[in-house]
Write a protein that holds these residues in place. Structure first.
Motif, mmCIF file in Angstrom:
data_model
loop_
_atom_site.group_PDB
_atom_site.id
_atom_site.type_symbol
_atom_site.label_atom_id
_atom_site.label_comp_id
_atom_site.label_asym_id
_atom_site.label_seq_id
_atom_site.Cartn_x
_atom_site.Cartn_y
_atom_site.Cartn_z
ATOM 1 N N LEU A 126 0.851 -1.187 0.000
ATOM 2 C CA LEU A 126 0.000 0.000 0.000
ATOM 3 C C LEU A 126 0.888 1.239 0.000
ATOM 4 O O LEU A 126 1.749 1.410 0.881
ATOM 5 C CB LEU A 126 -0.916 0.009 1.229
ATOM 6 C CG LEU A 126 -1.808 -1.225 1.417
ATOM 7 C CD1 LEU A 126 -2.661 -1.072 2.668
ATOM 8 C CD2 LEU A 126 -2.686 -1.440 0.196
ATOM 9 N N ASP A 157 0.004 5.993 3.651
ATOM 10 C CA ASP A 157 -0.507 5.530 4.945
ATOM 11 C C ASP A 157 -2.025 5.670 4.956
ATOM 12 O O ASP A 157 -2.547 6.768 5.184
ATOM 13 C CB ASP A 157 0.108 6.353 6.075
ATOM 14 C CG ASP A 157 -0.206 5.732 7.446
ATOM 15 O OD1 ASP A 157 -0.793 4.631 7.471
ATOM 16 O OD2 ASP A 157 0.140 6.351 8.464
ATOM 17 N N PRO A 158 -2.808 4.557 4.684
ATOM 18 C CA PRO A 158 -4.272 4.666 4.678
ATOM 19 C C PRO A 158 -4.807 5.068 6.044
ATOM 20 O O PRO A 158 -4.247 4.716 7.088
ATOM 21 C CB PRO A 158 -4.733 3.253 4.301
ATOM 22 C CG PRO A 158 -3.533 2.572 3.764
ATOM 23 C CD PRO A 158 -2.340 3.211 4.382
ATOM 24 N N ASP A 189 -7.597 4.062 7.458
ATOM 25 C CA ASP A 189 -8.165 2.915 8.183
ATOM 26 C C ASP A 189 -7.573 1.648 7.569
ATOM 27 O O ASP A 189 -8.113 1.074 6.629
ATOM 28 C CB ASP A 189 -9.693 2.913 8.066
ATOM 29 C CG ASP A 189 -10.342 1.893 8.985
ATOM 30 O OD1 ASP A 189 -9.616 1.011 9.481
ATOM 31 O OD2 ASP A 189 -11.568 1.977 9.193
ATOM 32 N N ARG A 190 -6.449 1.227 8.096
ATOM 33 C CA ARG A 190 -5.752 0.090 7.501
ATOM 34 C C ARG A 190 -6.535 -1.214 7.648
ATOM 35 O O ARG A 190 -6.529 -2.050 6.758
ATOM 36 C CB ARG A 190 -4.371 -0.050 8.138
ATOM 37 C CG ARG A 190 -3.534 -1.154 7.512
ATOM 38 C CD ARG A 190 -2.132 -1.163 8.045
ATOM 39 N NE ARG A 190 -1.377 -2.282 7.507
ATOM 40 C CZ ARG A 190 -0.094 -2.524 7.786
ATOM 41 N NH1 ARG A 190 0.570 -1.701 8.618
ATOM 42 N NH2 ARG A 190 0.526 -3.570 7.263
ATOM 43 N N ASP A 191 -7.219 -1.394 8.785
ATOM 44 C CA ASP A 191 -7.996 -2.625 8.975
ATOM 45 C C ASP A 191 -9.108 -2.732 7.938
ATOM 46 O O ASP A 191 -9.358 -3.812 7.387
ATOM 47 C CB ASP A 191 -8.587 -2.656 10.380
ATOM 48 C CG ASP A 191 -7.523 -2.828 11.446
ATOM 49 O OD1 ASP A 191 -6.424 -3.322 11.109
ATOM 50 O OD2 ASP A 191 -7.790 -2.464 12.603
ATOM 51 N N VAL A 200 -9.156 -1.310 4.976
ATOM 52 C CA VAL A 200 -8.532 -1.544 3.665
ATOM 53 C C VAL A 200 -8.112 -3.005 3.537
ATOM 54 O O VAL A 200 -8.338 -3.650 2.507
ATOM 55 C CB VAL A 200 -7.322 -0.603 3.490
ATOM 56 C CG1 VAL A 200 -6.493 -1.022 2.280
ATOM 57 C CG2 VAL A 200 -7.793 0.825 3.334
ATOM 58 N N SER A 201 -7.529 -3.559 4.582
ATOM 59 C CA SER A 201 -7.073 -4.953 4.529
ATOM 60 C C SER A 201 -8.250 -5.912 4.369
ATOM 61 O O SER A 201 -8.176 -6.873 3.591
ATOM 62 C CB SER A 201 -6.287 -5.280 5.798
ATOM 63 O OG SER A 201 -5.866 -6.618 5.794
ATOM 64 N N ALA A 209 -7.232 3.460 -0.828
ATOM 65 C CA ALA A 209 -5.783 3.310 -0.770
ATOM 66 C C ALA A 209 -5.269 3.012 -2.167
ATOM 67 O O ALA A 209 -6.027 2.581 -3.048
ATOM 68 C CB ALA A 209 -5.377 2.205 0.209
ATOM 69 N N THR A 241 -0.646 -7.186 4.035
ATOM 70 C CA THR A 241 -0.449 -5.821 3.537
ATOM 71 C C THR A 241 0.734 -5.195 4.258
ATOM 72 O O THR A 241 1.003 -5.489 5.433
ATOM 73 C CB THR A 241 -1.706 -4.969 3.771
ATOM 74 O OG1 THR A 241 -2.003 -4.932 5.170
ATOM 75 C CG2 THR A 241 -2.889 -5.521 3.006
ATOM 76 N N ILE A 253 2.964 -1.259 4.318
ATOM 77 C CA ILE A 253 2.992 0.133 3.903
ATOM 78 C C ILE A 253 4.368 0.443 3.316
ATOM 79 O O ILE A 253 5.411 0.125 3.928
ATOM 80 C CB ILE A 253 2.704 1.069 5.085
ATOM 81 C CG1 ILE A 253 1.374 0.673 5.747
ATOM 82 C CG2 ILE A 253 2.655 2.512 4.626
ATOM 83 C CD1 ILE A 253 0.172 0.777 4.853
#
Length: 646
Positions: A540, A543-544, A546-548, A550-551, A597, A633, A635
């Motif tokens: 990715l 830095d998204p 809301d990474r959770d 996005v994942s 993202a 994922t 970053i």
């Protein structure tokens, strides 16, 4: 270019008369001089032209008898008769003592106040007493009764090949012995190809997906034992059906527990139970009648020993399904048509519209003799009138005072009107395009998908593949890989199967179906796909927020993209043997994430290996499919436009 159909009756009466008049001078040596309509000879020519025009018209007309005869010569069904609708009735009977009442097979019930729509019960039903407001409880390691009540689909046996069991407790009361078997309806969330066993056209003899054992137990105690016999209409929980369990001596309604177990749960996916009901029987829209003596004798005595004899059956007009006849102690049988019958054959055809038996003319079919003792057994019903919804107002036909009521637990369906000759011709024309021989790879695939009684979602024929020689193509060998139809709606469910494999019964059924169609020199093997475990790593950019999220979305999208049933660009399953390309996975990731993202790269790892940074595609074998196990994922720093340029 398509050729137009020939037209044989294009010569009109005026054309024929003009042609004949032109030939009169030559044929009469000039002696016939008056060619006007007042001449008797011209009148005769006009009459003959009229008769010939009718014969020419007949040339283009194919009689129904010829159509039926040709269908039989081609090995196809003649026009199919009416078909009765079917349903499942839960029967309630008033008890007059301590004994459990039994409703006999053939009991006629109706939901129609006029009594015209009559269904008959197929089997004897022992009506065991049920607790008021009681319900069936289900235990699969935890209580699933609430799920069953809400029809959410209770997974009964885990499809992992290990030993498994499920327990049901029926709402029986008292301590009554069994005068007959326990009749249970198991309604499953099964594919349409595995139709319920009570409907017309259901396939019998399909091997079960797993070997099941049916036992009883007394709730709250250690008392248990096997049933004497189990008639499993579900074919091992492959489809909806009626199960009839015969209790042993000494069993009472206190022993209300049912245990279903298997040493190896080899179903393609856990069977999902929607409904379980007690005291049930299949019922069909038909009613059996017997006519003899005065009902028929008057007609038989009035016969002449001439062709065209018929016998009208009481109350059979528009409803006749099947019949048998005895005349003077001799049995007569029904045939679809009389074309291939001899002068001594005791046969007749059914006239459903008139409710009559029609006999032969002495050349095709025997002429019955008058003044003979006659008796007929026949069945009335069938047609689309029997189809309908679920109601609870079933009562005995013609006897509203009887202590029996019923409710149908599933829709009455499957009823069909008689097929016309035109419809039979259309069916025959459509059958000419059906694949019946396995010659090409596409033929093997088509025949595997069309195997009756099992739900095959996908099939792939690998020519030259032999299981004993994996590295060498073998001429004449064909291995067909199957993907069964299993639920895909909710991947989050506990019973979701990511890599569906055909059960042993499906493999046997498809192999037997292909065996009948293969060429003499072909050697056929039917196998499950070879699944290759895939681990992906997505980079990715940036830095998204809301990474959770996005994942989770990325994992769901890539799992759906690689799914064996709904994956691929066309969403009809990842193609067998198609390599895994990072560019295709990257495109699917971009479509799923949108503006959430930016995915800069996708790395692929196969069979437990770490995802490879290489951008080359990962090959798969001819009978192989991917199954996604994880998406990781990470970053990476975002690359600014123009960064890295000299």
């Amino acid at each position: 270019m398509t050729l137009p159909a020939p037209k044989l009756d294009d010569l009109t009466w005026a054309d024929m008369l003009a042609a004949v008049r032109r030939r009169i001078p030559a044929e009469s040596d000039g002696l016939w001089t008056l060619h006007a309509p007042v001449d008797p000879g011209v009148t005769l020519l006009e009459l003959f032209a009229y008769l010939l025009e009718q014969r020419l018209y007949w040339l283009d007309q194919v009689p129904d008898a010829l159509v039926v005869a040709i269908l039989r010569l081609l090995g196809l069904d003649p026009p199919r008769p009416a078909r009765p609708a079917a349903t499942v009735l839960a029967v309630t009977a008033r008890r007059t003592g301590t004994a459990v009442p039994v409703v006999p097979a053939g009991t006629a019930l109706t939901r129609d106040p006029a009594g015209r729509i009559v269904f008959t019960v197929d089997d004897d039903v022992a009506v065991f007493p049920l607790a008021e407001d009681g319900e069936v409880t289900v235990w699969t390691g935890r209580d699933r009764t609430a799920d069953l009540r809400a029809r959410r689909g209770v997974p009964l046996l885990a499809a992992d090949g290990a030993a498994a069991e499920v327990r049901f407790t029926l709402p029986l009361t008292g301590a009554h012995p069994a005068p007959g078997p326990l009749s249970l309806l198991f309604e499953l969330d099964a594919p349409a190809a595995s139709g319920p066993d009570w409907l017309p056209g259901s396939v019998a003899g399909v091997p079960p997906p797993a070997e099941l054992t049916w036992s009883w137990f007394r709730p709250g105690t250690e008392t248990r034992g096997p049933f004497e016999k189990a008639e499993d209409g579900t074919a091992g929980l492959r489809r909806s059906g009626i199960v009839r369990l015969y209790p042993p001596a000494g069993w009472t309604t206190r022993d209300s527990g049912i245990l279903v177990s298997t040493p190896a749960a080899t179903h393609a996916a856990p069977p999902r139970l929607l409904q379980l009901a007690v005291n049930v029987s299949a019922a069909h829209h038909r009613r059996r009648r017997t006519a003899s003596g005065g009902e028929l004798q008057e007609q038989v005595d009035a016969w002449l020993k001439l062709p065209g004899r018929r016998l009208d059956l009481p109350e059979a007009a528009e409803r006749l399904l099947e019949a048998s006849l005895r005349l003077a102690g001799q049995q007569w049988r029904a045939v679809p048509d009389l074309t291939f019958c001899g002068p001594a054959d005791r046969v007749f055809v059914l006239d459903r519209t008139e409710g009559a038996l029609v006999f032969g003319d002495g050349l095709t079919g025997r002429i019955p003799h008058p003044r003979q003792e006659a008796s007929a057994e026949y069945t009335i019903g069938g047609g689309r009138d029997g189809n309908g919804g679920m109601t609870a107002n079933w009562v005995p036909a013609g006897d509203s005072t009887a202590a029996i009521t019923a409710a149908n637990l599933v829709r009455a369906e499957g009823g069909a009107d008689p097929e016309t000759v035109a419809e039979a011709r259309q069916r025959a024309a459509a059958s000419l395009g059906e694949v019946t021989r396995a010659v090409t790879a596409a033929d093997f695939t088509t025949l595997a998908l069309a195997t009756p009684g099992v739900a095959v979602a996908r099939a792939h024929a690998s020519l030259g593949e032999h299981p004993d020689f994996p590295c060498t193509p073998v001429p004449g060998a064909v291995t067909v890989h199957l993907v069964p139809a299993v639920p895909r709606a909710d991947p989050a469910r506990e019973d979701f199967v990511a890599a569906p494999r055909p059960d042993p019964g499906m493999l046997c059924a498809v192999a037997a179906h292909l065996e009948q169609a293969r060429l003499l020199t072909s050697e056929i093997f039917v196998r499950a796909p070879r699944y290759r475990e895939v681990v992906l790593r997505a980079d990715l950019s940036g830095d998204p927020a809301d990474r959770d999220r996005v994942s989770a979305r990325l994992t769901e999208a890539l799992r759906r993209f690689l799914d064996p049933l709904t994956g691929g660009d066309d969403q009809d399953g990842w193609p067998f043997g198609r390599p895994l390309r990072p560019a295709a996975l990257l495109r699917a990731a971009h479509r799923a994430l949108g503006d959430l993202a930016a995915v800069s790269a996708v790395a692929i790892g196969l069979d437990g290996a770490d995802p490879d940074e290489d951008c080359r595609e990962v090959p798969l074998g001819p009978g192989e499919l991917p199954v996604l196990r994880a998406v990781r994922t990470r970053i990476v720093s975002a690359v600014e436009p123009g960064e890295g340029l000299a």
